[in-house]
Design a protein around this motif. Structure first.
Motif, PDB file in Angstrom:
ATOM      1  N   LEU A 145      -0.057  30.602 -77.301  1.00 28.18           N
ATOM      2  CA  LEU A 145       1.671  31.064 -77.729  1.00 28.18           C
ATOM      3  C   LEU A 145       2.424  30.040 -78.229  1.00 28.18           C
ATOM      4  CD1 LEU A 145       2.888  32.852 -73.902  1.00 28.18           C
ATOM      5  CD2 LEU A 145       1.910  33.711 -76.140  1.00 28.18           C
ATOM      6  N   GLY A 146       1.638  28.754 -78.158  1.00 21.19           N
ATOM      7  CA  GLY A 146       2.498  27.458 -78.798  1.00 21.19           C
ATOM      8  C   GLY A 146       2.425  27.805 -80.295  1.00 21.19           C
ATOM      9  N   PRO A 147       1.948  27.304 -80.674  1.00 20.83           N
ATOM     10  CA  PRO A 147       1.522  27.794 -82.108  1.00 20.83           C
ATOM     11  C   PRO A 147       2.923  27.963 -82.695  1.00 20.83           C
ATOM     12  CG  PRO A 147      -0.487  27.358 -81.491  1.00 20.83           C
ATOM     13  CD  PRO A 147       0.128  27.935 -80.237  1.00 20.83           C
ATOM     14  N   ILE A 148       2.862  30.039 -82.000  1.00 18.83           N
ATOM     15  CA  ILE A 148       3.424  30.575 -82.121  1.00 18.83           C
ATOM     16  C   ILE A 148       5.054  30.411 -83.244  1.00 18.83           C
ATOM     17  CG2 ILE A 148       4.527  33.148 -82.238  1.00 18.83           C
ATOM     18  CD1 ILE A 148       1.728  33.326 -82.057  1.00 18.83           C
ATOM     19  N   GLU A 149       5.721  30.132 -81.862  1.00 16.61           N
ATOM     20  CA  GLU A 149       6.594  29.199 -82.076  1.00 16.61           C
ATOM     21  C   GLU A 149       7.030  27.798 -82.757  1.00 16.61           C
ATOM     22  OE1 GLU A 149       8.554  29.549 -78.158  1.00 16.61           O
ATOM     23  OE2 GLU A 149       9.267  31.915 -79.136  1.00 16.61           O
ATOM     24  N   ASN A 150       6.072  26.922 -83.007  1.00 18.39           N
ATOM     25  CA  ASN A 150       5.888  25.910 -83.606  1.00 18.39           C
ATOM     26  C   ASN A 150       5.923  25.894 -85.493  1.00 18.39           C
ATOM     27  OD1 ASN A 150       5.535  23.609 -85.655  1.00 18.39           O
ATOM     28  ND2 ASN A 150       3.891  22.925 -83.065  1.00 18.39           N
ATOM     29  N   LYS A 151       7.609  25.728 -85.749  1.00 17.66           N
ATOM     30  CA  LYS A 151       8.491  25.271 -87.358  1.00 17.66           C
ATOM     31  C   LYS A 151       6.907  24.837 -88.269  1.00 17.66           C
ATOM     32  CE  LYS A 151      13.324  24.008 -87.048  1.00 17.66           C
ATOM     33  NZ  LYS A 151      13.899  23.542 -87.054  1.00 17.66           N
ATOM     34  N   LEU A 152       5.832  24.660 -87.913  1.00 13.08           N
ATOM     35  CA  LEU A 152       5.211  23.657 -88.559  1.00 13.08           C
ATOM     36  C   LEU A 152       3.858  24.881 -88.768  1.00 13.08           C
ATOM     37  CD1 LEU A 152       4.820  19.999 -87.723  1.00 13.08           C
ATOM     38  CD2 LEU A 152       5.971  21.146 -89.654  1.00 13.08           C
ATOM     39  N   GLU A 153       3.716  25.380 -87.886  1.00 13.50           N
ATOM     40  CA  GLU A 153       2.599  27.025 -87.367  1.00 13.50           C
ATOM     41  C   GLU A 153       3.115  27.820 -88.361  1.00 13.50           C
ATOM     42  OE1 GLU A 153       0.198  25.234 -84.318  1.00 13.50           O
ATOM     43  OE2 GLU A 153       0.979  23.679 -83.716  1.00 13.50           O
ATOM     44  N   HIS A 154       3.127  28.481 -87.728  1.00 13.66           N
ATOM     45  CA  HIS A 154       3.793  30.170 -87.284  1.00 13.66           C
ATOM     46  C   HIS A 154       4.959  30.083 -87.958  1.00 13.66           C
ATOM     47  CE1 HIS A 154      -0.431  31.948 -85.829  1.00 13.66           C
ATOM     48  NE2 HIS A 154      -0.368  31.103 -85.196  1.00 13.66           N
ATOM     49  N   GLY A 155       6.107  29.659 -86.980  1.00  8.88           N
ATOM     50  CA  GLY A 155       7.483  29.195 -87.619  1.00  8.88           C
ATOM     51  C   GLY A 155       7.750  31.014 -87.261  1.00  8.88           C
ATOM     52  N   ILE A 156       7.722  31.198 -86.228  1.00  9.28           N
ATOM     53  CA  ILE A 156       9.017  32.227 -85.363  1.00  9.28           C
ATOM     54  C   ILE A 156       8.635  32.392 -84.052  1.00  9.28           C
ATOM     55  CG2 ILE A 156       7.610  34.284 -87.434  1.00  9.28           C
ATOM     56  CD1 ILE A 156       6.568  35.125 -85.016  1.00  9.28           C
ATOM     57  N   SER A 157       9.601  33.595 -83.887  1.00  5.48           N
ATOM     58  CA  SER A 157      10.441  32.701 -82.194  1.00  5.48           C
ATOM     59  C   SER A 157       9.489  34.398 -81.441  1.00  5.48           C
ATOM     60  CB  SER A 157      11.546  33.720 -82.877  1.00  5.48           C
ATOM     61  OG  SER A 157      11.441  35.054 -82.829  1.00  5.48           O
ATOM     62  N   ARG A 158       9.674  34.037 -80.169  1.00  7.21           N
ATOM     63  CA  ARG A 158       8.724  35.208 -79.367  1.00  7.21           C
ATOM     64  C   ARG A 158       9.658  35.818 -79.741  1.00  7.21           C
ATOM     65  NH1 ARG A 158       9.850  32.020 -73.804  1.00  7.21           N
ATOM     66  NH2 ARG A 158       9.099  30.140 -75.344  1.00  7.21           N
ATOM     67  N   THR A 159      10.858  36.227 -79.768  1.00  6.04           N
ATOM     68  CA  THR A 159      11.736  38.280 -79.310  1.00  6.04           C
ATOM     69  C   THR A 159      11.356  38.859 -81.011  1.00  6.04           C
ATOM     70  OG1 THR A 159      13.245  36.205 -81.142  1.00  6.04           O
ATOM     71  CG2 THR A 159      14.018  37.673 -78.258  1.00  6.04           C
ATOM     72  N   MET A 160      10.590  37.464 -82.220  1.00  5.59           N
ATOM     73  CA  MET A 160       9.646  38.508 -82.756  1.00  5.59           C
ATOM     74  C   MET A 160       8.491  38.540 -83.540  1.00  5.59           C
ATOM     75  SD  MET A 160      10.628  39.052 -86.413  1.00  5.59           S
ATOM     76  CE  MET A 160      11.514  38.750 -87.075  1.00  5.59           C
ATOM     77  N   SER A 161       8.220  38.379 -82.033  1.00  2.00           N
ATOM     78  CA  SER A 161       7.496  38.703 -82.160  1.00  2.00           C
ATOM     79  C   SER A 161       6.682  39.577 -81.040  1.00  2.00           C
ATOM     80  CB  SER A 161       6.130  37.957 -80.972  1.00  2.00           C
ATOM     81  OG  SER A 161       5.797  36.337 -81.614  1.00  2.00           O
ATOM     82  N   ALA A 162       8.193  40.313 -80.525  1.00  2.00           N
ATOM     83  CA  ALA A 162       7.955  41.273 -79.585  1.00  2.00           C
ATOM     84  C   ALA A 162       8.065  42.281 -80.652  1.00  2.00           C
ATOM     85  CB  ALA A 162       8.697  41.410 -78.966  1.00  2.00           C
TER      86      ALA A 162
END
Lengths: 422, 287
Positions: A145-162
């Motif tokens: 879950l870390g990289p998903i919300e990391n700006k340099l990696e996936h750069g999205i949020s958990r709400t966007m993931s949902a």
């Protein structure tokens, strides 16, 4: 006092002289020994390094879906899904490439932007206690879950993931985890996360109701647990080294039949002996999963990376750790977190010992890709002879060749959930 | 005996290093002159990493070397070189060293053992510091009719950990791997057992300690600490173990033990009951 000093240094000199004489007279056991003859203790070490010693996948008590094949199948889809990124181009597989031993070929990984560290190998990762180079996660699912919300990696949020899950993976998700709410702008902000580096996203997150946050967190966690169920299956297969250990234990001694070359065997002998590589690279994955500062050269114009020292409070305060409300573990099943060594002085600039399985297949090396080749890595360790933790003996050039040859014998095809990975 | 031998070897190495340096720089021995009212007194310093101190009445100067770099909770060794304040070594002095904890107003039961090595050098073994915190080593020097004292302060004595024990000692040949031993001063008998059988590298596991007093009676209410150390590498366990009193049978449970390197480990169990402190070190060979 001076008198005493002279006497003392005289005695020391005599000791050294005796030692030299002794060394000349005694050729040492190695020279007279057959290439493929190992002592019982050495055989025990070989067995401890062999893939046979790996045992079945350790249970992850914090993830009740970890051995659920349906969750693994779902997680595999998520692993390769480009939608989970700010530019719709970055997936987990961007930096963990199937064709590159599940890592990438860059010194510093690049998702949405360039990150400060190299991508970690995923081979056998489920056997680790700590995740990321600094161990700031204590489970594979919270790591995912870390990289998903990391700006340099996936750069999205958990709400966007949902949002993405509800739009593209509703059926997969609901079969595993039950009904999903509808995600619409009226009821859920698209870009909300408890982030300290994005005031707008943080504000949006804080303005959500606790119930809304719980719904989103639960989906996000289930996503991580599914990805972890897939990544757990990325495992090494027997390498030439493992087949050699089998031969040794079966009593095979005919040199022409041995699967390792003489040079590779010489490297193996150094690896477990003189060069003391097994001090840290031990066990069937060739890692002790601990953190060490090995004195790597610092990059200029960049603040020093604190490594493990900075990660200790991160993992303890992580809402997704083993003791948190989203973990499926009983608190007694979180020994690593419970007994974590909190001395951040000890761990300043320390990084995790990586596995050496498939190491030859995935240059560059070290946590920030400091070295382009295995040879450079070996040269570096040789240069650290004065560091007591890293004293690898006075290795000759030929011995470095042998060690390098041995490291190549640790490569194998990678097994993973459903053989055709993609 | 082995321990004494080891101390001597370390000492030789230290002194040989000092002698070699003398040759290179001709005069590594620094002599600092200080004015103290009664006239000039000299502090002679042989080693870079040593502590120097004038005694209270300026009769002697003391130089203290700690082979393990710093003192830590447990059993320590220090070396002290005694000079006349006017310069010159002081052989055949009577040296008394007393560990003291000023904030707690107590010392320890164990008496340090002073051995004269010649040339004004004295080694002090069995310096037991029973807990972490601020310690003092009070040194009393008596030579002929002269007597004087000095106090060395160690404001932050810690448990043996990563920054301690950088001794890098190779394992002695005939290591004692017994799992039941008497403590250093024979106050307690300690047995350890790994719960779940053989200790495996890189696995968190638990130990069970059984502590009896010298008369064989179970000790149920001790303050116990467990510290792991790798003398060859100068670092400790990757975890912080926790000790739980079982409350009967002299049993204690130690959770969170983990060894992450193969080879020689030393696990020291320190026990304190009613101010009586003692400790025992177990050797382990982790494969």
């Amino acid at each position: 006092m001076l008198n005493f000093l002279m006497r003392a240094s005289g005695a020391a000199a005599a000791t050294v002289l005796l030692f030299i004489l002794f060394s000349i007279v005694w050729p040492g056991p190695a020279l007279s020994m057959d290439q493929h003859t190992w002592s019982e203790q050495e055989k025990a070490v070989l067995r401890s390094l062999s893939i046979e010693a790996l045992g079945s996948l350790p249970v992850d008590p914090s993830n009740r879906y970890s051995d659920n094949p349906q969750a693994a199948a779902f997680g595999k889809k998520l692993f390769f899904e480009d939608h989970f990124s700010g530019n719709m181009k970055v997936s987990c597989a961007t930096c963990h490439r199937v064709d590159y031993s599940f890592t990438d070929n860059l010194p510093l990984s690049h998702g949405m932007d360039t990150t400060p560290r190299r991508s970690m190998p995923l081979i056998g990762v489920a056997y680790n206690s700590w995740f990321f180079w600094d161990g700031r996660s204590d489970s594979l699912w919270s790591q995912a879950l870390g990289p998903i919300e990391n700006k340099l990696e996936h750069g999205i949020s958990r709400t966007m993931s949902a949002y993405i899950i509800s739009k593209y993976y509703r059926k997969d998700y609901e079969e595993l985890f039950g009904p999903l709410p509808d995600f619409m702008e009226e009821n859920f902000p698209q870009n909300a996360r408890p982030a300290l580096d994005d005031p707008d996203a943080l504000k949006a997150w804080v303005l959500m109701t606790p119930e809304q946050r719980e719904v989103v967190n639960r989906i996000y966690v289930n996503m991580g647990k599914s990805i972890a169920a897939f990544v757990r299956t990325i495992l090494p297969q027997p390498s030439a080294f493992d087949r050699y250990v089998e031969q040794i234990h079966a009593g095979e001694t005919i040199p022409s039949r041995m699967v390792l070359t003489n040079e590779e065997v010489a490297g193996l002998r150094l690896f477990i002996g003189k060069a003391k590589c097994t001090n840290c690279h031990n066990g069937p994955l060739f890692t002790n999963s601990d953190f060490h500062n090995i004195g790597l050269p610092q990059k200029e114009n960049v603040a020093p990376d604190k490594g493990r020292a900075a990660a200790i409070t991160q993992v303890l305060s992580n809402e997704f750790n083993c003791l948190g409300q989203y973990s499926d573990a009983h608190p007694n099943d979180c020994p690593e977190l419970r007994f974590i060594d909190t001395s951040n002085k000890k761990y300043a600039g320390a990084f995790k010992t990586p596995t050496l399985r498939n190491v030859a297949e995935r240059p560059p090396y070290m946590h920030a890709g400091q070295f382009a080749t295995l040879r450079e890595v070996l040269e570096f360790y040789r240069s650290q002879a004065q560091n007591p933790e890293l004293s690898h003996g006075n290795l000759t050039d030929k011995e470095l060749d042998q060690l390098e040859a041995f490291l190549h014998a640790l490569s194998s095809p990678i097994a993973s959930f459903q053989a055709e990975v993609q | 005996m082995k321990r004494g031998l080891f101390v001597i070897v370390v000492l030789f190495l230290l002194l040989a290093g000092c002698a070699a340096k003398d040759e290179q720089t001709s005069g590594a021995m620094e002599e600092m002159t200080e004015s103290h009212g009664h006239g000039d007194v000299k502090i002679t310093k042989h080693f870079d990493e040593s502590l120097t101190m004038l005694t209270d009445k300026n009769l002697f100067s003391l130089e203290m070397v700690i082979p393990a770099k710093q003192l830590s909770m447990g059993v320590n060794t220090v070396e002290i070189i005694v000079h006349h304040a006017s310069g010159g070594d002081v052989p055949q002095a009577e040296l008394t060293v007393t560990p003291w904890m000023p904030s707690m107003g107590h010392g320890v039961m164990q008496k340090p053992v002073v051995t004269e090595r010649g040339g004004g050098l004295y080694s002090v073994d069995n310096v037991v510091l029973s807990m972490t915190g601020h310690w003092q080593l009070q040194v009393k020097v008596a030579k002929d009719d002269k007597e004087d004292t000095a106090v060395f302060n160690f404001p932050e004595v810690k448990a043996m950990g990563h920054e301690h024990a950088m001794m890098h000692a190779p394992p002695p040949k005939d290591l004692d791997y017994a799992t039941m031993k008497m403590t250093a001063n024979n106050a307690y008998n300690v047995m350890y057992k790994s719960i779940g059988g053989q200790i495996r590298i890189n696995r968190i596991h638990s130990w069970e300690l059984t502590i009896n007093d010298a008369a064989g009676q179970p000790v149920n209410d001790a303050m116990v600490t467990v510290v792991g150390d790798m003398p060859e590498h100068g670092h400790g366990l990757p975890t912080q173990p926790e000790i739980t009193k079982v409350g009967a049978g002299g049993l204690y449970r130690v959770d969170g033990m983990k060894f992450t390197m193969p080879g020689w480990w030393v696990v020291t169990v320190s026990i304190m009951v009613d101010g009586v402190h003692d400790s025992v070190s177990f050797n382990l060979n982790i494969l």
